[in-house]
Design a protein around this motif. Structure first.
Motif, mmCIF file in Angstrom:
data_model
loop_
_atom_site.group_PDB
_atom_site.id
_atom_site.type_symbol
_atom_site.label_atom_id
_atom_site.label_comp_id
_atom_site.label_asym_id
_atom_site.label_seq_id
_atom_site.Cartn_x
_atom_site.Cartn_y
_atom_site.Cartn_z
ATOM 1 N N VAL A 114 -13.412 -9.377 -13.174
ATOM 2 C CA VAL A 114 -13.494 -8.386 -12.102
ATOM 3 C C VAL A 114 -13.366 -7.022 -12.769
ATOM 4 O O VAL A 114 -12.284 -6.637 -13.202
ATOM 5 C CB VAL A 114 -12.384 -8.589 -11.049
ATOM 6 N N SER A 115 -14.473 -6.316 -12.885
ATOM 7 C CA SER A 115 -14.428 -5.015 -13.550
ATOM 8 C C SER A 115 -14.039 -3.906 -12.586
ATOM 9 O O SER A 115 -13.536 -2.870 -13.007
ATOM 10 C CB SER A 115 -15.769 -4.697 -14.211
ATOM 11 N N ARG A 116 -14.258 -4.140 -11.286
ATOM 12 C CA ARG A 116 -13.879 -3.120 -10.305
ATOM 13 C C ARG A 116 -13.581 -3.783 -8.964
ATOM 14 O O ARG A 116 -14.325 -4.645 -8.505
ATOM 15 C CB ARG A 116 -15.013 -2.112 -10.139
ATOM 16 N N PHE A 117 -12.484 -3.354 -8.373
ATOM 17 C CA PHE A 117 -12.076 -3.805 -7.046
ATOM 18 C C PHE A 117 -11.244 -2.654 -6.490
ATOM 19 O O PHE A 117 -10.061 -2.531 -6.788
ATOM 20 C CB PHE A 117 -11.238 -5.085 -7.166
ATOM 21 N N THR A 118 -11.885 -1.738 -5.768
ATOM 22 C CA THR A 118 -11.209 -0.519 -5.334
ATOM 23 C C THR A 118 -11.309 -0.314 -3.830
ATOM 24 O O THR A 118 -12.299 -0.688 -3.201
ATOM 25 C CB THR A 118 -11.769 0.737 -6.034
ATOM 26 N N LEU A 119 -10.276 0.308 -3.297
ATOM 27 C CA LEU A 119 -10.220 0.682 -1.889
ATOM 28 C C LEU A 119 -9.861 2.156 -1.823
ATOM 29 O O LEU A 119 -8.876 2.579 -2.432
ATOM 30 C CB LEU A 119 -9.165 -0.161 -1.161
ATOM 31 N N ASP A 176 -6.683 -0.162 -6.965
ATOM 32 C CA ASP A 176 -7.628 -0.366 -8.060
ATOM 33 C C ASP A 176 -7.159 -1.593 -8.841
ATOM 34 O O ASP A 176 -6.065 -1.591 -9.396
ATOM 35 C CB ASP A 176 -7.655 0.870 -8.951
ATOM 36 N N VAL A 177 -7.990 -2.631 -8.858
ATOM 37 C CA VAL A 177 -7.646 -3.888 -9.525
ATOM 38 C C VAL A 177 -8.759 -4.228 -10.511
ATOM 39 O O VAL A 177 -9.940 -4.089 -10.190
ATOM 40 C CB VAL A 177 -7.498 -5.042 -8.498
ATOM 41 N N ALA A 178 -8.373 -4.670 -11.700
ATOM 42 C CA ALA A 178 -9.347 -5.141 -12.689
ATOM 43 C C ALA A 178 -8.696 -6.266 -13.478
ATOM 44 O O ALA A 178 -7.482 -6.263 -13.685
ATOM 45 C CB ALA A 178 -9.762 -4.016 -13.627
ATOM 46 N N GLY A 179 -9.496 -7.242 -13.878
ATOM 47 C CA GLY A 179 -8.927 -8.329 -14.664
ATOM 48 C C GLY A 179 -9.948 -9.396 -14.986
ATOM 49 O O GLY A 179 -11.089 -9.347 -14.551
ATOM 50 N N ARG A 180 -9.476 -10.349 -15.761
ATOM 51 C CA ARG A 180 -10.341 -11.464 -16.154
ATOM 52 C C ARG A 180 -9.480 -12.707 -16.286
ATOM 53 O O ARG A 180 -8.265 -12.622 -16.380
ATOM 54 C CB ARG A 180 -11.059 -11.142 -17.451
ATOM 55 N N GLY A 181 -10.148 -13.843 -16.309
ATOM 56 C CA GLY A 181 -9.380 -15.065 -16.444
ATOM 57 C C GLY A 181 -10.242 -16.285 -16.641
ATOM 58 O O GLY A 181 -11.471 -16.210 -16.661
ATOM 59 N N ARG A 182 -9.550 -17.409 -16.797
ATOM 60 C CA ARG A 182 -10.199 -18.711 -16.950
ATOM 61 C C ARG A 182 -9.687 -19.612 -15.837
ATOM 62 O O ARG A 182 -8.487 -19.667 -15.573
ATOM 63 C CB ARG A 182 -9.886 -19.300 -18.311
ATOM 64 N N ILE A 183 -10.595 -20.331 -15.221
ATOM 65 C CA ILE A 183 -10.247 -21.152 -14.069
ATOM 66 C C ILE A 183 -9.518 -22.425 -14.485
ATOM 67 O O ILE A 183 -8.482 -22.760 -13.908
ATOM 68 C CB ILE A 183 -11.514 -21.459 -13.238
ATOM 69 N N SER A 236 -3.283 -1.126 -9.740
ATOM 70 C CA SER A 236 -2.767 0.219 -9.482
ATOM 71 C C SER A 236 -2.853 0.486 -7.990
ATOM 72 O O SER A 236 -3.896 0.265 -7.374
ATOM 73 C CB SER A 236 -3.584 1.278 -10.227
ATOM 74 N N VAL A 237 -1.758 0.944 -7.439
ATOM 75 C CA VAL A 237 -1.695 1.341 -6.034
ATOM 76 C C VAL A 237 -1.263 2.799 -6.027
ATOM 77 O O VAL A 237 -0.289 3.163 -6.685
ATOM 78 C CB VAL A 237 -0.685 0.461 -5.263
ATOM 79 N N ASN A 238 -1.991 3.651 -5.321
ATOM 80 C CA ASN A 238 -1.753 5.081 -5.357
ATOM 81 C C ASN A 238 -1.367 5.621 -3.978
ATOM 82 O O ASN A 238 -2.228 5.779 -3.114
ATOM 83 C CB ASN A 238 -3.009 5.788 -5.874
ATOM 84 N N ARG A 239 -0.074 5.833 -3.792
ATOM 85 C CA ARG A 239 0.458 6.389 -2.531
ATOM 86 C C ARG A 239 -0.071 5.654 -1.301
ATOM 87 O O ARG A 239 -0.564 6.240 -0.351
ATOM 88 C CB ARG A 239 0.185 7.880 -2.445
ATOM 89 N N PHE A 240 0.028 4.346 -1.359
ATOM 90 C CA PHE A 240 -0.407 3.495 -0.243
ATOM 91 C C PHE A 240 0.636 3.588 0.869
ATOM 92 O O PHE A 240 1.818 3.369 0.626
ATOM 93 C CB PHE A 240 -0.537 2.046 -0.715
ATOM 94 N N PRO A 241 0.241 3.924 2.097
ATOM 95 C CA PRO A 241 1.209 4.076 3.193
ATOM 96 C C PRO A 241 1.928 2.759 3.512
ATOM 97 O O PRO A 241 1.293 1.732 3.714
ATOM 98 C CB PRO A 241 0.347 4.519 4.375
#
Length: 195
Positions: free
Chosen positions: A98-103, A112-119, A129-134
């Motif tokens: 997952v190179s980009r997952f943003t709201l 903002d979430v990014a990552g990789r893995g093996r199933i 990363s969460v930036n001043r989420f209410p």
């Protein structure tokens, strides 16, 4: 059209042993609320997903954007809405990336979430990363509203496996409060592992 468009094109060659696949799914301005999901989602979707490789082990690459994503909570009259959601990534047999997952809201990127893995091994490596989420967003998920104030910022690095996760990062609360109690600002450093 008023509800957008969805298209699919491609080929699956069944004549050869490996059965190669080459398929593309795309959508433009597709309105989520037209899907019979029954979960209160709306927003305009644009997506481009490509599937290629052998039929038994295809590679899926894609990206999507939802403009003005909203969710109508069963607990609140007003929907939970944002400016934009974006995601991009790749999946193949045993791996995902997952190179980009943003709201975003109208002012900034909230998540903002990014990552990789093996199933198979359930191994992963990523950042959140969460930036001043209410904090009051929680009230869209609970029946009885909580008198929360303020926002939260986090930066977390996660890795390991589901059985042996590791993580480290920081959580900050900004102008936080509950009813008449005021926490103001607070910062916590976190480190966790299974050892």
């Amino acid at each position: 059209s008023e509800t957008g468009s969805v298209g699919i094109q491609g080929v699956i060659d069944l004549r050869t042993r490996k059965r190669p696949v080459k398929v593309r799914l795309s959508a433009r301005q597709f309105e989520l609320s037209t899907l019979p999901l029954g979960i209160g989602l709306s927003g305009r979707v644009g997506l481009d997903v490509r599937v290629s490789g052998p039929l038994k082990r295809p590679v899926v690459k894609g990206r999507a954007r939802i403009a003005r994503p909203c969710w109508q909570s069963p607990y609140r009259e007003e929907p939970l809405c944002y400016r934009r959601f974006d995601t991009e990534g790749q999946w193949s047999a045993d791996r995902f990336d997952v190179s980009r997952f943003t709201l975003r809201d109208d002012a900034r990127v909230l998540l903002d979430v990014a990552g990789r893995g093996r199933i198979r091994t359930r191994a992963f490596d990523g950042q959140i990363s969460v930036n001043r989420f209410p904090l009051k967003v929680i009230n869209h998920f609970v029946k009885k509203p909580l008198p929360l104030e303020g926002s939260v910022t986090t930066r977390l690095n996660l890795s390991g496996t589901l059985k042996e996760p590791r993580g480290e990062g920081r959580i900050e609360f900004h102008d936080a409060g509950y009813e008449t109690y005021r926490l103001g600002g607070a910062e916590l450093n976190i480190q966790a592992d299974t050892e």
